[in-house]
Scaffold this motif. Structure first.
Motif, mmCIF file in Angstrom:
data_model
loop_
_atom_site.group_PDB
_atom_site.id
_atom_site.type_symbol
_atom_site.label_atom_id
_atom_site.label_comp_id
_atom_site.label_asym_id
_atom_site.label_seq_id
_atom_site.Cartn_x
_atom_site.Cartn_y
_atom_site.Cartn_z
ATOM 1 N N GLY A 190 38.583 31.911 33.492
ATOM 2 C CA GLY A 190 39.842 31.663 33.054
ATOM 3 C C GLY A 190 40.701 31.321 33.931
ATOM 4 N N ASP A 191 41.903 31.576 34.012
ATOM 5 C CA ASP A 191 43.106 31.095 34.834
ATOM 6 C C ASP A 191 43.140 32.305 36.046
ATOM 7 N N TYR A 192 41.853 32.737 36.552
ATOM 8 C CA TYR A 192 42.045 33.801 37.954
ATOM 9 C C TYR A 192 41.128 32.943 38.709
ATOM 10 N N LEU A 193 41.276 33.587 40.054
ATOM 11 C CA LEU A 193 40.087 33.264 41.177
ATOM 12 C C LEU A 193 39.907 31.816 41.294
ATOM 13 N N SER A 194 40.988 30.849 41.326
ATOM 14 C CA SER A 194 41.091 29.601 41.352
ATOM 15 C C SER A 194 41.326 29.393 43.016
ATOM 16 N N ASP A 195 40.428 28.197 43.330
ATOM 17 C CA ASP A 195 40.840 27.716 44.821
ATOM 18 C C ASP A 195 41.910 26.890 45.060
ATOM 19 N N LEU A 196 42.661 26.692 43.669
ATOM 20 C CA LEU A 196 43.793 25.643 44.202
ATOM 21 C C LEU A 196 45.323 26.234 43.636
ATOM 22 N N GLU A 197 45.002 27.490 43.006
ATOM 23 C CA GLU A 197 46.194 28.084 42.488
ATOM 24 C C GLU A 197 46.306 29.497 42.886
ATOM 25 N N PHE A 198 47.740 29.792 43.407
ATOM 26 C CA PHE A 198 47.979 31.486 43.582
ATOM 27 C C PHE A 198 48.090 31.745 42.172
ATOM 28 N N PRO A 199 48.235 33.181 42.147
ATOM 29 C CA PRO A 199 48.213 33.627 40.701
ATOM 30 C C PRO A 199 49.741 33.229 40.008
ATOM 31 N N PHE A 200 49.400 32.886 38.850
ATOM 32 C CA PHE A 200 50.232 32.463 37.834
ATOM 33 C C PHE A 200 50.752 33.697 36.921
ATOM 34 N N ILE A 201 51.686 34.291 37.031
ATOM 35 C CA ILE A 201 51.856 35.529 36.349
ATOM 36 C C ILE A 201 52.704 35.512 35.112
ATOM 37 N N TYR A 202 52.082 35.275 33.871
ATOM 38 C CA TYR A 202 52.986 35.138 32.635
ATOM 39 C C TYR A 202 52.973 36.466 31.987
ATOM 40 N N PHE A 203 52.298 37.555 32.264
ATOM 41 C CA PHE A 203 52.393 38.834 31.508
ATOM 42 C C PHE A 203 52.934 40.009 32.391
ATOM 43 N N SER A 204 52.063 40.330 33.511
ATOM 44 C CA SER A 204 52.287 41.636 34.201
ATOM 45 C C SER A 204 51.670 41.611 35.649
ATOM 46 N N SER A 205 52.457 41.620 36.642
ATOM 47 C CA SER A 205 51.657 41.693 37.881
ATOM 48 C C SER A 205 50.915 42.650 38.363
ATOM 49 N N GLU A 206 51.198 44.010 37.762
ATOM 50 C CA GLU A 206 50.297 45.124 37.772
ATOM 51 C C GLU A 206 48.946 44.903 37.165
ATOM 52 N N LYS A 207 49.126 44.479 35.947
ATOM 53 C CA LYS A 207 47.806 44.054 35.227
ATOM 54 C C LYS A 207 47.047 43.049 35.815
ATOM 55 N N TYR A 208 47.548 41.978 36.538
ATOM 56 C CA TYR A 208 47.026 40.785 37.252
ATOM 57 C C TYR A 208 46.389 41.692 38.301
ATOM 58 N N GLU A 209 46.935 42.417 38.917
ATOM 59 C CA GLU A 209 46.358 43.102 40.072
ATOM 60 C C GLU A 209 45.136 44.095 39.597
ATOM 61 N N GLU A 210 45.134 44.639 38.801
ATOM 62 C CA GLU A 210 43.956 45.270 37.836
ATOM 63 C C GLU A 210 42.853 44.505 37.620
ATOM 64 N N THR A 211 43.208 43.311 37.080
ATOM 65 C CA THR A 211 41.942 42.457 36.621
ATOM 66 C C THR A 211 41.322 42.052 37.794
ATOM 67 N N LEU A 212 42.019 41.674 38.966
ATOM 68 C CA LEU A 212 41.458 41.155 40.158
ATOM 69 C C LEU A 212 40.636 42.099 40.649
ATOM 70 N N LYS A 213 41.013 43.380 40.656
ATOM 71 C CA LYS A 213 40.416 44.647 41.122
ATOM 72 C C LYS A 213 38.956 44.777 40.403
ATOM 73 N N LYS A 214 38.703 44.151 39.315
ATOM 74 C CA LYS A 214 37.595 44.297 38.656
ATOM 75 C C LYS A 214 36.428 43.533 39.364
ATOM 76 N N THR A 215 36.801 42.570 40.379
ATOM 77 C CA THR A 215 35.766 41.675 40.908
ATOM 78 C C THR A 215 34.694 42.381 41.470
ATOM 79 N N ASP A 216 34.898 43.560 42.347
ATOM 80 C CA ASP A 216 33.941 44.084 42.900
ATOM 81 C C ASP A 216 32.835 44.841 41.866
ATOM 82 N N ARG A 217 33.441 45.291 40.748
ATOM 83 C CA ARG A 217 32.749 46.066 39.774
ATOM 84 C C ARG A 217 31.765 45.068 39.057
#
Length: 270
Positions: free
Chosen positions: A164-191
């Motif tokens: 979806g709209d994460y982990l793009s090579d062309l876009e920085f995070p577009f945050i429409y809901f929550s910056s903290e939740k966005y961080e949590e989502t990014l941190k799922k990458t390793d798992r």
């Protein structure tokens, strides 16, 4: 329009916003993801689906409810729709449809299918929810932050991660809901990279990532943007330099300013 293709997947890329659409085929199903964006582009995806499906069922996956990802639903009315339960329960569906109609009116675009909000047949509401169709497994992760209703999807045994709209090579995070939740989502990458053998990550905008290192770099760059922006806002410093490495930064400045406004609210800063 085809960015990448092999025997299992076609990655389409719109002329607008480098928005991706997917057709993934296994022996069990045909999965169409976020068909978009211009009328002729949706028609091309529809033609590929009709040629490829045979006797297999067609599933339609929506990564989230931004209008540019839902715009092609009406061309695939017979497909079984998969999306998050949050998307299914949205109350502002008419607002999203109006965004599509406003876009089409602005550019004098005509579509040969109806503009409708997709009814969700299979609602994703649990972390690591599994949908098994024959020998094909779809594992879903909640991906809140960009929107509340975003999800990640892992297709196995192909090892495809639909981001979806994460982990793009062309876009920085577009945050429409929550910056903290966005961080949590990014941190799922390793798992996710630990739990699954990922051969390819496809973002909603931009280009595919085929290696572990490339995915990790995208994660770290996105996290750095959020954390540095939050720090700069706290100390009332200018943050436009955070966009210097992004090719389309002039067009993305409004989203950066939107991020600033949202984080200020989160931090109770006027």
């Amino acid at each position: 329009m085809i960015q990448f293709q092999n025997e299992h997947i076609i990655v389409f890329q719109s002329e607008l916003y480098k928005t991706t659409s997917l057709i993934i085929q296994t022996e069990d199903l045909l999965l169409v993801v976020d068909p978009n964006l211009l009328p002729n582009e949706v028609k091309l995806i529809q033609e590929h689906v009709n040629k490829m499906k045979g006797e297999r069922p067609v599933y339609l996956l929506f990564t989230h409810s931004d209008w540019d990802h839902l715009v092609g639903y009406g061309a695939f009315l017979e497909a079984t729709v998969i999306a998050s339960k949050v998307l299914k329960d949205k109350v502002n569906k008419e607002e999203i449809l109006n965004q599509i109609k406003q876009f089409d009116d602005q550019y004098y675009l005509d579509r040969d299918y109806p503009i409708l909000f997709p009814p969700v047949d299979i609602a994703i509401e649990k972390e690591e929810q599994l949908l098994k169709i024959g020998n094909t497994n779809l594992t879903f992760y909640k991906a809140e932050g960009h929107t509340k209703d975003s999800i990640y999807t892992i297709i196995e045994p192909l090892g495809i991660w639909i981001a979806g709209d994460y982990l793009s090579d062309l876009e920085f995070p577009f945050i429409y809901f929550s910056s903290e939740k966005y961080e949590e989502t990014l941190k799922k990458t390793d798992r996710i990279l630990t739990n699954h053998k990922i051969n390819m990550l496809i973002p909603g905008h931009g280009h595919i990532a085929k290696t572990y290192n490339e995915i990790i770099i995208r994660k770290e760059k996105s996290l750095q943007y959020i954390q540095e922006l939050r720090s700069l806002i706290k100390t009332s410093r200018d943050s436009r330099h955070l966009l210097k490495d992004y090719k389309y930064k002039k067009g993305q400045l409004e989203d950066h300013e939107g991020n600033i406004s949202l984080i200020k609210v989160e931090l109770n800063i006027e």
